[in-house]
Design a protein around this motif. Sequence first.
Motif, short mmCIF file in Angstrom:
data_model
loop_
_atom_site.label_atom_id
_atom_site.label_comp_id
_atom_site.label_asym_id
_atom_site.label_seq_id
_atom_site.Cartn_x
_atom_site.Cartn_y
_atom_site.Cartn_z
N ASP A 1 0.63 29.63 8.15
CA ASP A 1 -0.58 28.34 9.03
C ASP A 1 -0.07 27.58 9.16
O ASP A 1 -0.72 26.25 9.77
N ALA A 2 1.11 28.14 10.43
CA ALA A 2 1.43 26.97 11.81
C ALA A 2 -0.41 27.10 12.32
O ALA A 2 -0.74 27.79 12.62
N TYR A 3 -0.54 25.98 13.14
CA TYR A 3 -1.26 25.96 14.12
C TYR A 3 -0.87 26.24 15.70
O TYR A 3 0.24 26.29 16.31
N ALA A 4 -1.52 26.79 16.07
CA ALA A 4 -1.41 28.18 17.59
C ALA A 4 -1.50 27.23 18.09
O ALA A 4 -1.19 26.74 19.41
N ALA A 5 -3.03 26.62 18.36
CA ALA A 5 -3.59 25.53 19.02
C ALA A 5 -4.61 24.18 18.73
O ALA A 5 -4.52 24.64 16.88
N LYS A 6 -5.08 23.87 19.79
CA LYS A 6 -6.66 22.63 18.92
C LYS A 6 -7.83 22.85 19.57
O LYS A 6 -7.39 23.39 20.64
N VAL A 7 -8.48 22.83 19.39
CA VAL A 7 -9.54 22.64 19.70
C VAL A 7 -9.72 20.90 20.96
O VAL A 7 -9.72 19.78 20.45
N ILE A 8 -10.31 21.50 22.08
CA ILE A 8 -10.88 20.23 22.82
C ILE A 8 -11.99 19.76 23.22
O ILE A 8 -12.14 19.43 23.09
N ASN A 9 -12.67 21.14 23.36
CA ASN A 9 -14.19 20.73 23.90
C ASN A 9 -15.11 22.47 23.33
O ASN A 9 -14.52 23.63 23.70
N ASN A 10 -16.14 22.42 22.44
CA ASN A 10 -16.63 23.35 21.91
C ASN A 10 -17.50 23.72 22.64
O ASN A 10 -18.80 22.09 22.07
N VAL A 11 -18.25 24.04 23.25
CA VAL A 11 -19.54 23.89 23.51
C VAL A 11 -20.83 24.79 23.14
O VAL A 11 -20.36 26.37 23.74
N ASN A 12 -21.21 24.79 21.64
CA ASN A 12 -21.94 25.83 21.18
C ASN A 12 -21.63 26.71 21.09
O ASN A 12 -22.40 27.37 20.46
N GLY A 13 -20.61 26.70 19.90
CA GLY A 13 -19.97 27.84 19.83
C GLY A 13 -19.70 28.02 18.30
O GLY A 13 -19.59 26.97 17.69
N LEU A 14 -19.96 29.73 18.15
CA LEU A 14 -19.86 29.75 16.68
C LEU A 14 -18.19 30.40 16.62
O LEU A 14 -18.49 32.26 17.17
N LEU A 15 -17.61 30.41 16.18
CA LEU A 15 -15.85 30.72 16.03
C LEU A 15 -16.38 31.12 14.69
O LEU A 15 -16.43 30.49 14.00
N THR A 16 -15.67 31.99 14.56
CA THR A 16 -15.28 32.67 12.77
C THR A 16 -13.70 33.54 12.78
O THR A 16 -13.96 33.81 13.34
#
Length: 514
Positions: free
Chosen positions: A120-135
């Motif tokens: 459950d550790a965090y590797a990164a954070k989202v700075i910007n999502n441009v019309n992204g579909l992440l699964t």
Amino acid sequence: MSVNNDLIDRILEGEVSDEEAAEFQAWLNVPENLESFAIRAELHSDLRRSLRRRQIQKNAVEASTAGLVTEAVSSREQLALAIPRSRPLLALTVTALVTAACILIAFVLPEGNSDSVPADAYAAKVINNVNGLLTKGGSQWNDSQIPVGDYDLQKGLLHLQFGSGVMVYVEAPARFDAVSDKRVVLHSGRLSARVPPVGIGFAVETPEAEVVDFGTEFSVDVEGGASEVHVFDGLVRVHPGASNKRDASRSVELQASQALRITDGATEPEDISIATDRFIRNFDEPRLNYARLVKRLSPLVYYRMPIRDRGLVSEPPEHSGVVLTGEGKRPPHARGVFVGGSLRVGADSAGRGGRVDSPPALSTGQFSLTGFVYLEAPAQNAVVATNLHDGQGNFNLSLQENGRLKATIRNGDGDVSSIAGSSVLPQETWRHVVVTADAERLHLYEDGKLVASTPGAAMAASDSDTTVWFGTNSIASQVWNGRIDELALFDRALNDNEIAALYRTAQEEIARSP
């Protein structure tokens, strides 16, 4: 005497006695102490001022060449030996010592603990999502935090921040594992990374290689059983081979402007040309001299084509529009003529152009259009920009069947005047284009030079209800096949000197852009 933070700080400043240096040397033989020293060194203000990117790269390479990062035991021994036994020598070598410790922490210690990263550790954070579909695990992932795990970016673009301020830009389609805040496994797709000095050791693994960073900017492309590494600034080390078949003796160092392809089954990596136009390496439009010059010429509207999730952004914002999309492999954005973005239409992208429903009025009888075009594949009758439709509008810039650019204006009587370029528009090359109409003549400029001119009357007026299209026409029958960038509209005719200055400034910017 105990080794505490005060002593470590004095070590970093070169202000210890011979006795203290000897005790510090013995203290470093304990692996946990070595890690504590590296962490303290990273926080030290003098370290942050002294370890600039170029110096870090130089020290890192020297340290690695000497074997400081080959294995934990030899690294600790050599680091201990590096502690000088006199204060003058200590002052001269402390930077190399700190660098070696940071390299050891970045390259050796995390490697041994990679399997113990909490799920459950965090590797990164989202700075910007441009019309992204992440699964993640087959379900859409919308959280701003990226835990350790496997991800599939099915469309759009992601800007992620990993540990130590490492910025990573991922372009769909891409499948990747966020292993930790220092490591990514890219199974397929493209990513670009900008690694600050404190991020040394950030690694990108692919099925064919591992890329280890020494403080730099690089991109990785994984497709069809091959991995490509392109270095735009600084230095990386590439370890060819699958994770269980890597031979350290085959490692390759890549510096700025170098690129390499590693193909599954090939005996040796292949040197290739760096692809400066392929990768999206920044979502922001930098403040450039070219943009400043355009603004000084007082355009009615300026579309820098930044990568945004809110559409086609303009300056001033009231003339913004929408990005049109359809089916396609890649996003409707691409690397621009400078560092930043561009509008991508056709080719293998989902881009279908742009539409502006509230453009500025053109009512002076004079006109200029400036911008850059980039053709990725053959196209016929493809529109760059137009507002001509249903008997309305007054300008059009497009590509003829013969591959030459064509400019058209409509005058107040409804008659049209057209001119065409003198040469075929080359593919995969940015071309600066300017169209001017001064109520007497219509001019077409390419790369700062006048290539065609014809008589023409004052241009017809158009109001703010006359829709403007970029990269397509009103019925989507003339779609561009490439990129459009830095497009501006004026209600006057730019002169030769202004056009030459725009092109000259653009060339200077391109020369500075890695």
